[in-house]
Design a protein around this motif. Structure first.
Motif, PDB file in Angstrom:
ATOM      1  N   TYR A  33       0.826  -1.188   0.000  1.00 22.71           N
ATOM      2  CA  TYR A  33       0.000   0.000   0.000  1.00 22.71           C
ATOM      3  C   TYR A  33       0.866   1.247   0.000  1.00 22.71           C
ATOM      4  O   TYR A  33       1.870   1.316   0.700  1.00 22.71           O
ATOM      5  CB  TYR A  33      -0.914   0.022   1.226  1.00 22.71           C
ATOM      6  N   ARG A  69     -10.852   6.766  -5.275  1.00 17.05           N
ATOM      7  CA  ARG A  69     -11.501   5.551  -4.797  1.00 17.05           C
ATOM      8  C   ARG A  69     -10.467   4.480  -4.449  1.00 17.05           C
ATOM      9  O   ARG A  69     -10.652   3.702  -3.507  1.00 17.05           O
ATOM     10  CB  ARG A  69     -12.479   5.034  -5.855  1.00 17.05           C
ATOM     11  N   GLU A  82      -9.114   5.364  -1.101  1.00 20.00           N
ATOM     12  CA  GLU A  82     -10.127   5.037  -0.095  1.00 20.00           C
ATOM     13  C   GLU A  82     -10.125   3.548   0.209  1.00 20.00           C
ATOM     14  O   GLU A  82     -10.215   3.129   1.375  1.00 20.00           O
ATOM     15  CB  GLU A  82     -11.498   5.475  -0.604  1.00 20.00           C
ATOM     16  N   ALA A  83     -10.019   2.730  -0.834  1.00 17.90           N
ATOM     17  CA  ALA A  83      -9.970   1.279  -0.636  1.00 17.90           C
ATOM     18  C   ALA A  83      -8.723   0.870   0.132  1.00 17.90           C
ATOM     19  O   ALA A  83      -8.759  -0.048   0.970  1.00 17.90           O
ATOM     20  CB  ALA A  83     -10.018   0.565  -1.995  1.00 17.90           C
ATOM     21  N   VAL A 123      -7.091   2.761   2.365  1.00 14.20           N
ATOM     22  CA  VAL A 123      -7.292   3.168   3.753  1.00 14.20           C
ATOM     23  C   VAL A 123      -8.147   2.141   4.481  1.00 14.20           C
ATOM     24  O   VAL A 123      -7.898   1.810   5.648  1.00 14.20           O
ATOM     25  CB  VAL A 123      -7.959   4.564   3.814  1.00 14.20           C
ATOM     26  N   GLU A 124      -9.156   1.618   3.797  1.00 15.34           N
ATOM     27  CA  GLU A 124     -10.075   0.665   4.409  1.00 15.34           C
ATOM     28  C   GLU A 124      -9.583  -0.779   4.311  1.00 15.34           C
ATOM     29  O   GLU A 124     -10.321  -1.707   4.653  1.00 15.34           O
ATOM     30  CB  GLU A 124     -11.451   0.807   3.758  1.00 15.34           C
ATOM     31  N   GLN A 125      -8.350  -0.965   3.821  1.00 18.71           N
ATOM     32  CA  GLN A 125      -7.734  -2.289   3.731  1.00 18.71           C
ATOM     33  C   GLN A 125      -8.554  -3.260   2.873  1.00 18.71           C
ATOM     34  O   GLN A 125      -8.701  -4.442   3.187  1.00 18.71           O
ATOM     35  CB  GLN A 125      -7.547  -2.870   5.138  1.00 18.71           C
ATOM     36  N   ARG A 126      -9.089  -2.761   1.766  1.00 16.06           N
ATOM     37  CA  ARG A 126      -9.881  -3.616   0.885  1.00 16.06           C
ATOM     38  C   ARG A 126      -9.485  -3.417  -0.583  1.00 16.06           C
ATOM     39  O   ARG A 126     -10.312  -3.530  -1.478  1.00 16.06           O
ATOM     40  CB  ARG A 126     -11.375  -3.340   1.072  1.00 16.06           C
ATOM     41  N   TYR A 127      -8.220  -3.128  -0.818  1.00 11.39           N
ATOM     42  CA  TYR A 127      -7.785  -2.905  -2.201  1.00 11.39           C
ATOM     43  C   TYR A 127      -7.950  -4.146  -3.077  1.00 11.39           C
ATOM     44  O   TYR A 127      -8.371  -4.016  -4.229  1.00 11.39           O
ATOM     45  CB  TYR A 127      -6.336  -2.407  -2.240  1.00 11.39           C
TER      46      TYR A 127
END
Length: 334
Positions: free
Chosen positions: A14, A287, A290-291, A293-297
């Motif tokens: 990341y 986006r 954002e993904a 940051v939310e650990q959902r890349y």
């Protein structure tokens, strides 16, 4: 949010700061690749004929830095020796890599404002991974504020492109921005992010707009086609760019039919599509951050490719599937 690497595994790395500060100045550099037919590269610099009047000119590493210092660039690029990745001349590629290192030393020595302007080195070496590794070691040792991976997007196969990006990012410091130069296709950008890259640039969004092409989450569409003559939808449904946003919300409310009408006759069509295309890529990167940051890349990637190819996994590009598998992202899994 650094990735966790080991000798046996690689995972999505990341980017360091998913909330980058706003910058008023984009990276500046001198695009000598476009002038290769008019130029001669020597140790002194690049001699070329002016594309305007044919007069002889010389760009040295020192002059390149002086010009970037004078215009106050936030991010400055070294002058490098660039060879097309498709060149069969391995000796020339090796020469260019070593010369780029020497020119970086000259750029660093000429840089007058290192406290306020950030000089990026540029890694060269063609598609030869050993040359890339050697160049990474040399460039990292110079400790520039940021590091670029150059010489790509020159017609090489996508799997070779991914191998170079992945090889270089593994050798670069985690706490410095990694910039892959000349990359603009959305799939290339998102895969490169998964491989460890942070920054990108390309003329493609605006250049393709000049040919009537609008970039959307479902793909790129040529609005000059007769099928759009009576299509009164925005360029992209739900897009909040000035072009697509309805007038009731402060936008222009431009339709595909309007673009179709003006694209072939007036420059206004290219201007409007440029506004949309640049917004689309900026929103895509927002986006993506954002993904991250939310650990959902990984999930974000699956959603993106699923929408782009309408859920038909047989159409997913194999190079992307393979590259992402290397960082433990399985596009084909449910």
């Amino acid at each position: 949010m650094a990735a966790q690497h080991s000798h046996r595994q690689r995972r999505v790395r990341y980017p360091l700061d998913p909330h980058p500060p706003a910058s008023t100045n984009l990276p500046t550099s001198f695009q000598m690749v476009s002038l290769l037919k008019l130029s001669q590269v020597t140790e002194e610099g690049v001699r070329f004929l002016s594309p305007h009047d044919g007069s002889p000119m010389l760009l040295t590493p020192e002059h390149s830095i002086s010009l970037q210092n004078s215009i106050g660039s936030d991010i400055m690029m070294q002058l490098d020796d660039v060879i097309a990745t498709t060149s069969p001349d391995h000796a020339r590629i090796k020469e260019a890599m070593h010369r780029s290192v020497r020119w970086l030393d000259r750029c660093i020595a000429a840089h007058e404002k290192p406290e306020s302007q950030n000089l990026f080195c540029i890694i060269q070496g063609g598609l030869d991974l050993e040359l890339r590794r050697e160049c990474c070691r040399e460039m990292v040792a110079r400790d520039t504020p940021g590091i670029a991976i150059g010489g790509l997007s020159g017609g090489e196969a996508k799997d070779a492109f991914c191998k170079v990006v992945g090889t270089c990012t593994q050798l670069l410091p985690e706490r410095k921005p990694r910039y892959v130069m000349g990359v603009g296709y959305p799939e290339d950008i998102l895969v490169s992010v998964a491989l460890g890259a942070d920054m990108f640039d390309c003329v493609w969004p605006t250049r393709t707009a000049r040919f009537g092409n609008g970039i959307t989450a479902e793909g790129t569409f040529n609005l000059r086609h007769a099928a759009y003559a009576y299509d009164f939808r925005p360029v992209e449904e739900g897009c909040q760019c000035t072009c697509c946003r309805p007038q009731s919300e402060g936008g222009l409310g431009i339709t595909r039919a309007y673009i179709h009408h003006v694209a072939a006759k007036e420059t206004a069509g290219a201007h409007l599509l440029s506004m949309h295309n640049v917004h689309h890529l900026l929103e895509l990167m927002r986006r993506a951050r954002e993904a991250i940051v939310e650990q959902r890349y990984p999930e974000f990637l699956k959603e993106y490719f699923g929408r782009l190819y309408a859920g038909d996994k047989d159409k997913y590009p194999q190079w992307a599937v393979d590259a992402l598998q290397g960082v433990e992202v399985d596009l084909l899994s449910d």
